[in-house]
Design an enzyme around this catalytic site. Sequence first.
Site, PDB file in Angstrom:
ATOM      1  N   LYS A 163      28.945  -9.879  -0.049  1.00 23.21           N
ATOM      2  CA  LYS A 163      29.947  -9.503  -1.057  1.00 23.21           C
ATOM      3  C   LYS A 163      30.217 -10.666  -2.011  1.00 23.21           C
ATOM      4  CE  LYS A 163      34.512  -9.773   0.058  1.00 23.21           C
ATOM      5  NZ  LYS A 163      35.361 -10.542  -0.868  1.00 23.21           N
ATOM      6  N   ASN A 164      30.462 -11.852  -1.447  1.00 20.26           N
ATOM      7  CA  ASN A 164      30.888 -12.971  -2.288  1.00 20.26           C
ATOM      8  C   ASN A 164      29.754 -13.614  -3.080  1.00 20.26           C
ATOM      9  OD1 ASN A 164      33.469 -12.465  -1.557  1.00 20.26           O
ATOM     10  ND2 ASN A 164      33.659 -14.177  -0.119  1.00 20.26           N
ATOM     11  N   ARG A 170      40.668  -9.974  -6.890  1.00 18.76           N
ATOM     12  CA  ARG A 170      40.832 -11.234  -7.601  1.00 18.76           C
ATOM     13  C   ARG A 170      39.523 -11.767  -8.183  1.00 18.76           C
ATOM     14  NH1 ARG A 170      44.930 -14.477  -7.160  1.00 18.76           N
ATOM     15  NH2 ARG A 170      43.333 -16.041  -7.488  1.00 18.76           N
ATOM     16  N   CYS A 198      48.418 -12.925  -3.840  1.00 18.55           N
ATOM     17  CA  CYS A 198      47.885 -11.896  -2.970  1.00 18.55           C
ATOM     18  C   CYS A 198      48.318 -12.221  -1.551  1.00 18.55           C
ATOM     19  CB  CYS A 198      46.377 -11.779  -3.079  1.00 18.55           C
ATOM     20  SG  CYS A 198      45.477 -13.086  -2.291  1.00 18.55           S
ATOM     21  N   ARG A 240      47.068 -18.432  -4.890  1.00 19.67           N
ATOM     22  CA  ARG A 240      45.743 -18.378  -5.520  1.00 19.67           C
ATOM     23  C   ARG A 240      45.759 -18.520  -7.048  1.00 19.67           C
ATOM     24  NH1 ARG A 240      42.208 -13.984  -2.418  1.00 19.67           N
ATOM     25  NH2 ARG A 240      40.498 -15.329  -3.045  1.00 19.67           N
ATOM     26  N   PRO A 241      46.169 -19.686  -7.537  1.00 14.89           N
ATOM     27  CA  PRO A 241      46.157 -19.912  -8.990  1.00 14.89           C
ATOM     28  C   PRO A 241      44.721 -20.023  -9.538  1.00 14.89           C
ATOM     29  CG  PRO A 241      46.762 -21.921  -7.821  1.00 14.89           C
ATOM     30  CD  PRO A 241      46.640 -20.838  -6.786  1.00 14.89           C
ATOM     31  N   VAL A 242      44.586 -19.971 -10.870  1.00 13.10           N
ATOM     32  CA  VAL A 242      43.264 -20.103 -11.496  1.00 13.10           C
ATOM     33  C   VAL A 242      43.250 -21.271 -12.482  1.00 13.10           C
ATOM     34  CG1 VAL A 242      42.497 -17.713 -11.203  1.00 13.10           C
ATOM     35  CG2 VAL A 242      43.898 -18.308 -13.183  1.00 13.10           C
ATOM     36  N   ASP A 243      44.128 -22.250 -12.250  1.00 10.37           N
ATOM     37  CA  ASP A 243      44.247 -23.370 -13.185  1.00 10.37           C
ATOM     38  C   ASP A 243      42.936 -24.150 -13.343  1.00 10.37           C
ATOM     39  OD1 ASP A 243      45.131 -23.968 -10.389  1.00 10.37           O
ATOM     40  OD2 ASP A 243      44.998 -26.025 -11.114  1.00 10.37           O
ATOM     41  N   GLN A 244      42.132 -24.230 -12.296  1.00 12.82           N
ATOM     42  CA  GLN A 244      40.889 -25.002 -12.394  1.00 12.82           C
ATOM     43  C   GLN A 244      39.857 -24.290 -13.279  1.00 12.82           C
ATOM     44  OE1 GLN A 244      40.609 -28.198 -11.077  1.00 12.82           O
ATOM     45  NE2 GLN A 244      42.770 -27.747 -10.754  1.00 12.82           N
ATOM     46  N   ASP A 260      37.184 -17.766   5.816  1.00 12.04           N
ATOM     47  CA  ASP A 260      36.917 -16.331   5.979  1.00 12.04           C
ATOM     48  C   ASP A 260      36.522 -15.966   7.410  1.00 12.04           C
ATOM     49  OD1 ASP A 260      37.563 -15.835   3.373  1.00 12.04           O
ATOM     50  OD2 ASP A 260      35.500 -15.789   2.647  1.00 12.04           O
ATOM     51  N   ILE A 316      42.905 -24.026   3.769  1.00 13.26           N
ATOM     52  CA  ILE A 316      42.532 -23.549   2.431  1.00 13.26           C
ATOM     53  C   ILE A 316      43.636 -22.699   1.795  1.00 13.26           C
ATOM     54  CG2 ILE A 316      40.812 -22.257   1.077  1.00 13.26           C
ATOM     55  CD1 ILE A 316      39.546 -24.658   2.366  1.00 13.26           C
ATOM     56  N   ARG A 366      36.702  -2.926   1.621  1.00  7.59           N
ATOM     57  CA  ARG A 366      36.421  -3.840   0.503  1.00  7.59           C
ATOM     58  C   ARG A 366      35.260  -4.753   0.840  1.00  7.59           C
ATOM     59  NH1 ARG A 366      41.043  -7.457  -1.180  1.00  7.59           N
ATOM     60  NH2 ARG A 366      39.262  -8.156  -2.378  1.00  7.59           N
TER      61      ARG A 366
HETATM   62  N1  EPU Z   1      42.810 -22.959  -6.123  1.00  7.98           N
HETATM   63  C1  EPU Z   1      43.653 -23.550  -7.035  1.00  7.98           C
HETATM   64  N2  EPU Z   1      43.356 -23.453  -8.364  1.00  7.98           N
HETATM   65  C2  EPU Z   1      42.261 -22.793  -8.815  1.00  7.98           C
HETATM   66  C3  EPU Z   1      41.390 -22.187  -7.888  1.00  7.98           C
HETATM   67  C4  EPU Z   1      41.682 -22.294  -6.527  1.00  7.98           C
HETATM   68  O1  EPU Z   1      44.654 -24.146  -6.665  1.00  7.98           O
HETATM   69  O2  EPU Z   1      42.064 -22.726 -10.033  1.00  7.98           O
HETATM   70  C5  EPU Z   1      43.076 -23.074  -4.674  1.00  7.98           C
HETATM   71  C6  EPU Z   1      43.323 -21.725  -4.005  1.00  7.98           C
HETATM   72  O3  EPU Z   1      44.652 -21.302  -4.164  1.00  7.98           O
HETATM   73  C7  EPU Z   1      42.945 -22.032  -2.578  1.00  7.98           C
HETATM   74  C8  EPU Z   1      41.807 -23.046  -2.723  1.00  7.98           C
HETATM   75  O4  EPU Z   1      41.923 -23.556  -4.043  1.00  7.98           O
HETATM   76  O5  EPU Z   1      44.016 -22.643  -1.917  1.00  7.98           O
HETATM   77  C9  EPU Z   1      40.421 -22.491  -2.546  1.00  7.98           C
HETATM   78  O6  EPU Z   1      40.276 -21.290  -3.266  1.00  7.98           O
HETATM   79  P1  EPU Z   1      38.920 -20.806  -3.929  1.00  7.98           P
HETATM   80  O7  EPU Z   1      39.083 -20.824  -5.400  1.00  7.98           O
HETATM   81  O8  EPU Z   1      37.767 -21.522  -3.343  1.00  7.98           O
HETATM   82  O9  EPU Z   1      38.897 -19.286  -3.461  1.00  7.98           O
HETATM   83  P2  EPU Z   1      38.277 -18.117  -4.304  1.00  7.98           P
HETATM   84  O10 EPU Z   1      37.140 -18.616  -5.082  1.00  7.98           O
HETATM   85  O11 EPU Z   1      39.351 -17.369  -5.000  1.00  7.98           O
HETATM   86  C10 EPU Z   1      36.467 -17.414  -2.558  1.00  7.98           C
HETATM   87  C11 EPU Z   1      36.140 -16.183  -1.769  1.00  7.98           C
HETATM   88  C12 EPU Z   1      37.205 -15.973  -0.706  1.00  7.98           C
HETATM   89  C13 EPU Z   1      37.237 -17.193   0.194  1.00  7.98           C
HETATM   90  C14 EPU Z   1      37.479 -18.457  -0.643  1.00  7.98           C
HETATM   91  C15 EPU Z   1      37.412 -19.748   0.157  1.00  7.98           C
HETATM   92  C16 EPU Z   1      34.969 -14.869  -3.431  1.00  7.98           C
HETATM   93  C17 EPU Z   1      34.950 -13.667  -4.287  1.00  7.98           C
HETATM   94  N3  EPU Z   1      36.071 -15.049  -2.681  1.00  7.98           N
HETATM   95  O12 EPU Z   1      37.745 -17.176  -3.142  1.00  7.98           O
HETATM   96  O13 EPU Z   1      36.818 -14.846   0.047  1.00  7.98           O
HETATM   97  O14 EPU Z   1      38.253 -17.068   1.148  1.00  7.98           O
HETATM   98  O15 EPU Z   1      36.497 -18.547  -1.693  1.00  7.98           O
HETATM   99  O16 EPU Z   1      36.179 -19.885   0.749  1.00  7.98           O
HETATM  100  O17 EPU Z   1      34.014 -15.630  -3.394  1.00  7.98           O
HETATM  101  C18 EPU Z   1      37.149 -12.910   1.343  1.00  7.98           C
HETATM  102  O18 EPU Z   1      35.942 -12.658   1.191  1.00  7.98           O
HETATM  103  O19 EPU Z   1      37.882 -12.293   2.169  1.00  7.98           O
HETATM  104  C19 EPU Z   1      37.750 -13.968   0.559  1.00  7.98           C
HETATM  105  C20 EPU Z   1      39.074 -14.087   0.411  1.00  7.98           C
END
Ligand code: EPU
Length: 416
Positions: A22-23, A92, A116, A121-125, A304, A326, A396
């Site tokens: 999926k990911n 997301r 969620c 889960r911010p997207v600032d990066q 995960d 995480i 999902r």
């Molecule tokens: N974070 C920030 N700012 C950002 C982005 C992330 O603070 O701009 C923080 C998040 O809040 C979190 C940490 O960084 O605390 C890591 O988050 P990451 O961005 O790596 O997570 P993601 O990319 O949103 C993916 C997987 C998740 C998995 C995480 C961690 C996908 C579609 N989703 O999420 O998968 O848990 O990486 O490995 O690739 C799942 O499949 O059930 C799932 C939640």
Amino acid sequence: MDKLKITGGRPLEGEVQVSGAKNAALPIMCAALLSAKPLALTNVPRLRDVSTMARLLAQMGVAVERSEHSTVLHAKAITDPTATYELVKTMRASVLVLGPLLARCGEAKVSLPGGCAIGARPVDQHVKGLQAMGATISIEHGYMQASARRLRGARIVMDLVTVTGTENLMMAAALAEGETLLENAAREPEVLDLARCLGAMGAKIEGAGSDVIRIQGVRSLGGAEHRVMPDRIETGTYLAAAAAAGGKIRLTGAAPKTLDATLDKLREAGSKIIVTESSIEIETARRPVAVSVRTAPYPAFATDMQAQFMALACVADGTALITETIFENRFMHAIELQRLGADIRLEGNTAVVRGVERLQGAGVMATDLRASAGLVIAALVAEGDTVVDRIYHLDRGYEGLEKKLGLLGARIERIA
Ligand code: EPU
């Protein structure tokens, strides 16, 4: 039909095939936005998130053709570079369209994902990286409104390791002018799979799979064929189920090399594991021994897989410490596991789990995808019937879960 009834107590025996990841599939589908030529994918899992992504892309004007496990995406022209809140709030990963849209169209309007069940889960990066590449991004009415003439390569040091953040920036950089250096990049195998697909489309990417990725932007990308990598989390989930329930199962179509941390922990729990290039066999003859885990970015133990290992710890011999580093709120399954008779004490981001001889079936509620998987594992070893409610979370991310567990001899059915 949104509940699963599971009658526990049977060991698992047999063989099942692992689905595509999926990911990996989700970001790779977004890569189709980068090219006017078709992207043909195989080993695409049949999952609700994949359907949601297909719908999101179709709304933007992408032609989507899906058959069993193949999908062809053709973004000849993008008519509307918008990702609405209605779809983004349900998944997301929709934020992964931001980088490709901006790179291809010079504009994008993508809903902020909001929080969620597992955390803020911010997207600032994602935003910071695209701004470093010259994008203007403002937040208006809950939407990220982004524009750029042509993105420029930049050196971007990420403040933390983010998987989709790395993927978004890598896709944007593929079409940017000049070189982009992504430092402190995520090393997850799904990032590497995306880089391979982008490479097949003509992108110039080095270092994916390490923490420094170098991308030389090109003017345009072509079409490609790509096979989505096997799902390491689905694989790990069945392995953890077999370790908890006992018995012997074999998973085919897997990628054992992406599962080192999980396999190490399962061996530590007392299971015997034999791997080949693409299969994993696990045999568990005794009650598992308690193993502690601490989640961290790849190659360390995956967040995960945390809920599934908490379920395993619930019936193990001894006490395990399960530490989540995480996400700040990824222990909701602990409360539900307690309803099955588990002995769990939460201390900040650590769950102290004292294994009990047996769990008892009860009604429980799924809260997110992996939490649900943990509950299913606990149900497989609990005495009597467990009904897991709200299993749309499982749909999902797990293709044919009850069918596959049924093939392994579990007593499991979907009920209304
Ligand atoms: N974070 C920030 N700012 C950002 C982005 C992330 O603070 O701009 C923080 C998040 O809040 C979190 C940490 O960084 O605390 C890591 O988050 P990451 O961005 O790596 O997570 P993601 O990319 O949103 C993916 C997987 C998740 C998995 C995480 C961690 C996908 C579609 N989703 O999420 O998968 O848990 O990486 O490995 O690739 C799942 O499949 O059930 C799932 C939640």
